[in-house]
Scaffold this motif. Structure first.
Motif, PDB file in Angstrom:
ATOM      1  N   LEU A  10       0.835  -1.203   0.000  1.00  0.00           N
ATOM      2  CA  LEU A  10       0.000   0.000   0.000  1.00  0.00           C
ATOM      3  C   LEU A  10       0.872   1.257   0.000  1.00  0.00           C
ATOM      4  O   LEU A  10       0.542   2.247  -0.642  1.00  0.00           O
ATOM      5  N   ARG A  11       1.996   1.183   0.672  1.00  0.00           N
ATOM      6  CA  ARG A  11       2.916   2.326   0.692  1.00  0.00           C
ATOM      7  C   ARG A  11       3.435   2.608  -0.720  1.00  0.00           C
ATOM      8  O   ARG A  11       3.508   3.762  -1.144  1.00  0.00           O
ATOM      9  N   ARG A  12       3.762   1.552  -1.450  1.00  0.00           N
ATOM     10  CA  ARG A  12       4.224   1.717  -2.834  1.00  0.00           C
ATOM     11  C   ARG A  12       3.107   2.315  -3.691  1.00  0.00           C
ATOM     12  O   ARG A  12       3.336   3.231  -4.479  1.00  0.00           O
ATOM     13  N   ARG A  13       1.886   1.804  -3.530  1.00  0.00           N
ATOM     14  CA  ARG A  13       0.736   2.342  -4.284  1.00  0.00           C
ATOM     15  C   ARG A  13       0.493   3.804  -3.937  1.00  0.00           C
ATOM     16  O   ARG A  13       0.169   4.609  -4.818  1.00  0.00           O
ATOM     17  N   ALA A  14       0.652   4.168  -2.677  1.00  0.00           N
ATOM     18  CA  ALA A  14       0.457   5.558  -2.258  1.00  0.00           C
ATOM     19  C   ALA A  14       1.492   6.463  -2.922  1.00  0.00           C
ATOM     20  O   ALA A  14       1.157   7.542  -3.429  1.00  0.00           O
ATOM     21  N   GLY A  15       2.742   6.043  -2.927  1.00  0.00           N
ATOM     22  CA  GLY A  15       3.791   6.826  -3.583  1.00  0.00           C
ATOM     23  C   GLY A  15       3.515   7.002  -5.062  1.00  0.00           C
ATOM     24  O   GLY A  15       3.649   8.100  -5.616  1.00  0.00           O
ATOM     25  N   ARG A  16       3.081   5.921  -5.705  1.00  0.00           N
ATOM     26  CA  ARG A  16       2.778   5.998  -7.138  1.00  0.00           C
ATOM     27  C   ARG A  16       1.540   6.859  -7.401  1.00  0.00           C
ATOM     28  O   ARG A  16       1.457   7.565  -8.407  1.00  0.00           O
ATOM     29  N   ALA A  17       0.563   6.826  -6.493  1.00  0.00           N
ATOM     30  CA  ALA A  17      -0.629   7.678  -6.632  1.00  0.00           C
ATOM     31  C   ALA A  17      -0.234   9.149  -6.525  1.00  0.00           C
ATOM     32  O   ALA A  17      -0.736  10.001  -7.277  1.00  0.00           O
ATOM     33  N   LEU A  18       0.667   9.453  -5.608  1.00  0.00           N
ATOM     34  CA  LEU A  18       1.151  10.825  -5.484  1.00  0.00           C
ATOM     35  C   LEU A  18       1.911  11.253  -6.741  1.00  0.00           C
ATOM     36  O   LEU A  18       1.806  12.403  -7.178  1.00  0.00           O
ATOM     37  N   LEU A  19       2.659  10.320  -7.353  1.00  0.00           N
ATOM     38  CA  LEU A  19       3.326  10.631  -8.617  1.00  0.00           C
ATOM     39  C   LEU A  19       2.305  10.916  -9.715  1.00  0.00           C
ATOM     40  O   LEU A  19       2.503  11.821 -10.537  1.00  0.00           O
ATOM     41  N   THR A  20       1.221  10.149  -9.731  1.00  0.00           N
ATOM     42  CA  THR A  20       0.156  10.393 -10.699  1.00  0.00           C
ATOM     43  C   THR A  20      -0.397  11.802 -10.518  1.00  0.00           C
ATOM     44  O   THR A  20      -0.606  12.536 -11.492  1.00  0.00           O
ATOM     45  N   ALA A  21      -0.629  12.198  -9.282  1.00  0.00           N
ATOM     46  CA  ALA A  21      -1.132  13.545  -8.997  1.00  0.00           C
ATOM     47  C   ALA A  21      -0.108  14.603  -9.399  1.00  0.00           C
ATOM     48  O   ALA A  21      -0.474  15.676  -9.889  1.00  0.00           O
ATOM     49  N   LEU A  22       1.154  14.311  -9.216  1.00  0.00           N
ATOM     50  CA  LEU A  22       2.216  15.242  -9.578  1.00  0.00           C
ATOM     51  C   LEU A  22       2.237  15.520 -11.085  1.00  0.00           C
ATOM     52  O   LEU A  22       2.617  16.604 -11.523  1.00  0.00           O
ATOM     53  N   LYS A  23       1.797  14.566 -11.870  1.00  0.00           N
ATOM     54  CA  LYS A  23       1.781  14.709 -13.337  1.00  0.00           C
ATOM     55  C   LYS A  23       0.542  15.437 -13.844  1.00  0.00           C
ATOM     56  O   LYS A  23       0.446  15.723 -15.035  1.00  0.00           O
ATOM     57  N   ASP A  24      -0.398  15.761 -12.981  1.00  0.00           N
ATOM     58  CA  ASP A  24      -1.669  16.382 -13.377  1.00  0.00           C
ATOM     59  C   ASP A  24      -1.456  17.864 -13.682  1.00  0.00           C
ATOM     60  O   ASP A  24      -1.546  18.714 -12.803  1.00  0.00           O
TER      61      ASP A  24
END
Length: 167
Positions: free
Chosen positions: A92-106
């Protein structure tokens, strides 16, 4: 008559299980309310705040921060919660980091990008997160996103020095 005996291990375990169950129940109720609201309802942000330290809500918060169609202030609040309460579970920690990266690309949501960058410090053990954060800190077109990424890198180093995670 007052019981003067210390609580037994069974009593402690029962109390912990009850607390977890209550947290899960509260999370389910608030998540259902969140999903029933209009897309731009400020109540969504308030709900995220109410879920602040509820570990059962973390997967939901990960999904909110990654959803470009979600209310921007709910995404900002979710990023903040994920910074303060990073998941203990490695997956879940890895998914959270990747979700934040997705938001960073918005590119349409500057405020979401700033908070995503600011929230990445606890996730820099993931080499992808560390690389993107470093690149963002050096080269992002938005100076506020760059500054937020720099803050996150400093925080990651502080966390690493404290033994609490980081790069």
């Amino acid at each position: 008559m007052t019981d003067t005996h210390p609580p037994t291990t069974t009593n402690k375990a029962d109390a912990a299980a009850a607390t977890i169950a209550e947290g899960a129940e509260a999370a389910e109720r608030l998540i259902a309310e969140f999903r029933s609201l209009p897309p731009d309802s400020d109540r969504k942000r308030e709900i995220i705040t109410e879920l602040d330290d509820n570990a059962q809500a973390l997967p939901f918060l990960v999904s909110v921060v990654a959803d470009a169609d979600e209310y921007d202030l709910a995404r900002v609040e979710s990023a903040t919660v994920l910074r303060v309460w990073p998941p203990a579970d490695p997956g879940l920690r890895r998914r959270a980091g990747r979700a934040l990266l997705t938001a960073l690309k918005d590119r349409d949501e500057d405020l979401v990008r700033q908070y995503a960058a600011m929230s990445l410090a606890p996730y820099t053990a993931d080499p992808v997160v560390a690389t993107v954060l470093d690149t963002t800190a050096r080269a992002d077109a938005d100076p506020l996103v760059r500054d937020s990424a720099r803050f996150s890198l400093k925080e990651a180093h502080r966390l690493q020095g404290a033994g609490a995670g980081g790069p």
